[in-house]
Design a protein around this motif. Structure first.
Motif, short mmCIF file in Angstrom:
data_model
loop_
_atom_site.label_atom_id
_atom_site.label_comp_id
_atom_site.label_asym_id
_atom_site.label_seq_id
_atom_site.Cartn_x
_atom_site.Cartn_y
_atom_site.Cartn_z
N LEU A 124 0.87 -1.18 0.02
CA LEU A 124 0.12 0.02 -0.06
C LEU A 124 0.96 1.37 0.03
N ALA A 125 2.03 1.39 0.78
CA ALA A 125 2.97 2.51 0.95
C ALA A 125 3.50 2.65 -0.54
N HIS A 126 3.82 1.55 -1.16
CA HIS A 126 4.41 1.71 -2.58
C HIS A 126 3.46 2.24 -3.42
N ALA A 127 2.23 1.74 -3.34
CA ALA A 127 1.25 2.43 -4.13
C ALA A 127 0.84 3.70 -4.02
N GLN A 128 0.97 4.30 -2.78
CA GLN A 128 0.90 5.52 -2.42
C GLN A 128 2.06 6.52 -3.37
N LEU A 129 3.12 5.99 -2.94
CA LEU A 129 4.42 6.63 -3.66
C LEU A 129 4.41 6.75 -5.03
N SER A 130 3.57 5.81 -5.79
CA SER A 130 3.65 5.89 -7.12
C SER A 130 2.36 6.71 -7.63
N GLY A 131 1.55 7.32 -6.68
CA GLY A 131 0.54 8.10 -7.14
C GLY A 131 -0.91 7.43 -7.17
N ALA A 132 -1.08 6.13 -6.85
CA ALA A 132 -2.12 5.47 -6.90
C ALA A 132 -3.03 6.13 -5.65
N GLU A 133 -4.46 5.97 -5.95
CA GLU A 133 -5.48 6.41 -4.94
C GLU A 133 -5.56 5.15 -4.01
N VAL A 134 -4.94 5.06 -3.09
CA VAL A 134 -5.25 3.83 -1.94
C VAL A 134 -6.57 3.92 -1.33
N LEU A 135 -6.86 5.20 -0.85
CA LEU A 135 -8.19 5.42 -0.06
C LEU A 135 -9.09 6.37 -0.91
N SER A 136 -10.18 6.00 -1.10
CA SER A 136 -11.11 6.79 -1.41
C SER A 136 -11.87 7.71 -0.57
N ALA A 137 -12.68 8.60 -1.09
CA ALA A 137 -13.48 9.54 -0.28
C ALA A 137 -14.32 8.65 0.82
N LYS A 138 -14.75 7.62 0.24
CA LYS A 138 -15.81 6.64 1.26
C LYS A 138 -14.73 6.07 2.29
N ASP A 139 -13.76 5.48 1.71
CA ASP A 139 -12.71 4.82 2.86
C ASP A 139 -12.55 5.77 3.58
N VAL A 140 -12.12 6.80 3.41
CA VAL A 140 -11.57 8.10 4.60
C VAL A 140 -12.80 8.14 5.28
N GLN A 141 -14.04 8.21 5.10
CA GLN A 141 -15.26 8.38 6.04
C GLN A 141 -15.33 6.96 6.77
N GLN A 142 -15.11 6.03 6.25
CA GLN A 142 -15.21 4.66 6.99
C GLN A 142 -14.19 4.38 7.78
N LEU A 143 -12.97 4.87 7.79
CA LEU A 143 -11.85 4.83 8.78
C LEU A 143 -12.21 5.61 9.87
N ALA A 144 -12.62 6.92 9.66
CA ALA A 144 -13.00 8.00 10.86
C ALA A 144 -14.28 7.28 11.45
N ALA A 145 -15.29 6.54 10.87
CA ALA A 145 -16.33 5.98 11.43
C ALA A 145 -15.91 4.80 12.39
N ARG A 146 -15.03 4.15 11.76
CA ARG A 146 -14.70 2.96 12.72
C ARG A 146 -13.99 3.39 13.94
N TRP A 147 -13.11 4.57 13.94
CA TRP A 147 -12.35 5.18 15.13
C TRP A 147 -13.54 5.56 16.06
N PHE A 148 -14.49 6.13 15.50
CA PHE A 148 -15.73 6.81 16.24
C PHE A 148 -16.15 5.76 16.97
#
Length: 571
Positions: free
Chosen positions: A60-84
């Motif tokens: 995943l880190a390599h993918a981020q470095l290459s410019g790939a979209e690892v986290l979508s907008a919905k993924d960002v919401q989902q990660l915050a919701a899990r923390w919540f």
């Protein structure tokens, strides 16, 4: 090879792996996770699973470095919701809702019991409306980074759009958490926050898809890599892996490289029945598939696999599928769940119990009165093993050592201390020149019986170059084993020259014989266990050591070989 790290104070094992330089901005210098156990064997299994997770995090880190979209907008919401949800559950369980609130004004009220001070508590949103200047984005960043770490997701680069989106979304969820905490503190337990319920994020969906399509051979390759990590990259491990690969290849030839989740209990049962029709030995078998071999055995009425071999091949499949269970790629091990391996084991034990594993006195007499041990001597027609074929059977009888342990000995391993001659079987803490032992308890000193000395074994030892092998004619096989070829020559000698018909294994039968005779003549179990390198698993066996003088004295009880003329063979 990486191994679980044991914390010196807590005793808890950890997974630790150096992070490549280019990935350190996302993952730090070291990828470290607690294995949450103090048990070494359990830690090994979890270590292998954590290695897979680290590979996923690195990818995943390599993918981020290459410019790939690892986290979508919905993924960002989902990660915050899990923390919540995690944070709210902890607050509701503890009842300490003030941890998510901001102290407001303190009000003093006069009561019949005096002045009482009441602290007002505000939600973060209320505090902001009242002019609170706390930088909540900075407060939420550590929570966000820990949440990403908990999900095994590398942090995006600071200042990147995804990083800023994560910080902003976590801030919003922190405000929602504070709002609900205020309601719970006031007695409202019915209101629910407007946050997402848990569902897979993109990387998890990809992982599930990969797992669902993971084939038997892919699981085997993962098992192979884990075994090399756990047991070390040595010849013994490589030999086991090669044997497992051959067995798994035959399974795949029958059922195809099917997804591992498709290996059902029925298939395992069917596999056992197929193994029962598999031929023992066929010339050119390596060029034939398993179905072809089974059909050949049927039409030509060839001998088929023994119950023991069938049990062992089922155990191989069970070990590989068991690894898939530990990795959470499948939910059950069909070999264990079906009971097929246990049933095959019972059948194998029933037949094995009826087969004698040690040599009888008559068989020993026939062996050691044969030409090899007489004055006329005997040599194999095509290969010169020097004095190996003479001394190796004698050493196996009088020491109970394994064939390979003896064949790999160096001349310097025949030693003498305080008048006691003995074999030092890798007694040092380190492996020596590629030589290995089966287990740590196999590192030991084995006294020499007086008969070996009388027959001239020490004289032979002094006759070979002291910086080389005890048996110089033995060369390691491609797999690194010194005893492989001479073992075949010894088995052929027993079969063709001695014409011995025995259920005992040509070489390992001496090890069983040594244990049987030790019990017959009253050598204490802990003493003959020390000589053969066995360990009963008790804690007490790990304390102290068995004195060489005690072993030498007890070894005198072992009876001399019947039929041996007693001639001293010169080199």
């Amino acid at each position: 090879m990486a191994q679980p790290f044991k914390h010196p104070q807590s005793g808890v094992y950890y997974f630790r792996r150096r992070v490549p330089d280019d990935l350190r901005p996302a993952l730090g210098r070291e990828y470290k996770r607690s294995l949450k156990t103090r048990d070494a064997s359990e830690a090994k299994g979890r270590h292998a699973a954590e290695w897979i997770k680290s590979e996923e995090a690195f990818a995943l880190a390599h993918a981020q470095l290459s410019g790939a979209e690892v986290l979508s907008a919905k993924d960002v919401q989902q990660l915050a919701a899990r923390w919540f949800h995690r944070e709210l559950a902890e607050l509701e369980q503890s009842g300490k809702f003030h941890r998510a609130l901001v102290p407001g004004d303190a009000v003093e009220l006069e009561t019949p019991f005096g002045i009482e001070r009441h602290q007002e508590w505000l939600s973060i949103r209320e505090a902001l409306e009242a002019g609170d200047e706390t930088e909540w984005l900075a407060v939420v960043r550590p929570h966000m980074l820990r949440a990403l770490r908990a999900e095994n997701i590398p942090a995006p680069a600071k200042g990147s759009p995804v990083f800023d989106s994560l910080v902003g979304t976590f801030r919003d969820h922190l405000l929602k958490l504070s709002d609900i905490a205020k309601l719970r503190d006031e007695g409202d337990w019915t209101t629910k926050a407007d946050v997402l319920e848990r569902e897979p994020i993109r990387s998890e969906k990809q992982r599930v898809e990969q797992v669902q399509s993971k084939s038997v051979l892919e699981v085997f390759e993962a098992y192979r890599a884990a075994k090399l990590l756990d047991d070390g990259d040595n010849r013994s491990t490589r030999k086991t892996i090669d044997e497992f690969r051959s067995s798994i290849r035959r399974f795949v030839e029958i059922y195809g490289d099917t997804p591992v989740k498709a290996v059902s209990r029925y298939i395992v049962q069917d596999y056992r029945s197929k193994l029962a029709g598999f031929p023992v030995k066929v010339q050119g078998a390596g060029k034939m598939t398993a179905p072809e071999l089974i059909e050949l055995a049927k039409t030509a009425a060839l001998p088929t696999l023994s119950a023991v071999t069938i049990r062992n091949r089922l155990r191989v499949l069970g070990a590989v599928l068991g690894y898939a269970v530990r990795m959470d790629w499948i939910k059950e091990n069909p070999v264990d769940a079906s009971g097929v391996a246990k049933a095959a084991g019972n059948a194998a034990r029933g037949k094995a119990d009826r087969r004698r594993k040690d040599y009888t006195k008559a068989e020993l007499h026939k062996i050691f009165s044969s030409p090899l041990f007489t004055a006329e001597g005997w040599r194999p027609p095509r290969k010169d093993y020097g004095q190996t074929l003479y001394w190796l059977p004698l050493l196996m009888y009088y020491t109970g050592a394994r064939r390979e342990e003896l064949c790999q000995l160096a001349a310097k391993d025949v030693q003498e201390v305080d008048g006691f001659a003995f074999l030092a079987i890798l007694s040092l803490d380190e492996e020596d020149a590629g030589r290995t032992v089966k287990t740590e308890s196999s590192r030991r000193r084995v006294p020499l019986h007086d008969d070996l000395v009388s027959l001239g074994f020490l004289t032979y030892t002094r006759s070979v170059p002291q910086k080389g092998q005890l048996f110089p004619q033995l060369k390691p096989s491609p797999a690194g084993f010194y005893g492989a070829n001479v073992g075949k020559a010894w088995a052929k000698y027993l079969r063709e020259v001695v014409q011995l018909q025995s259920s005992a294994s040509p070489s390992h039968g001496f090890r069983h014989t040594f244990k049987t005779l030790s019990r017959q003549v009253g050598i204490p179990e802990d003493v003959h266990d020390a000589m053969t390198g066995h360990n009963d698993g008790s804690v007490s066996r790990d304390y102290g050591s068995m004195p060489l003088s005690r072993m030498s004295e007890e070894l005198k009880r072992l009876p001399s070989l019947p039929g041996l003329p007693g001639a001293v063979v010169s080199s």
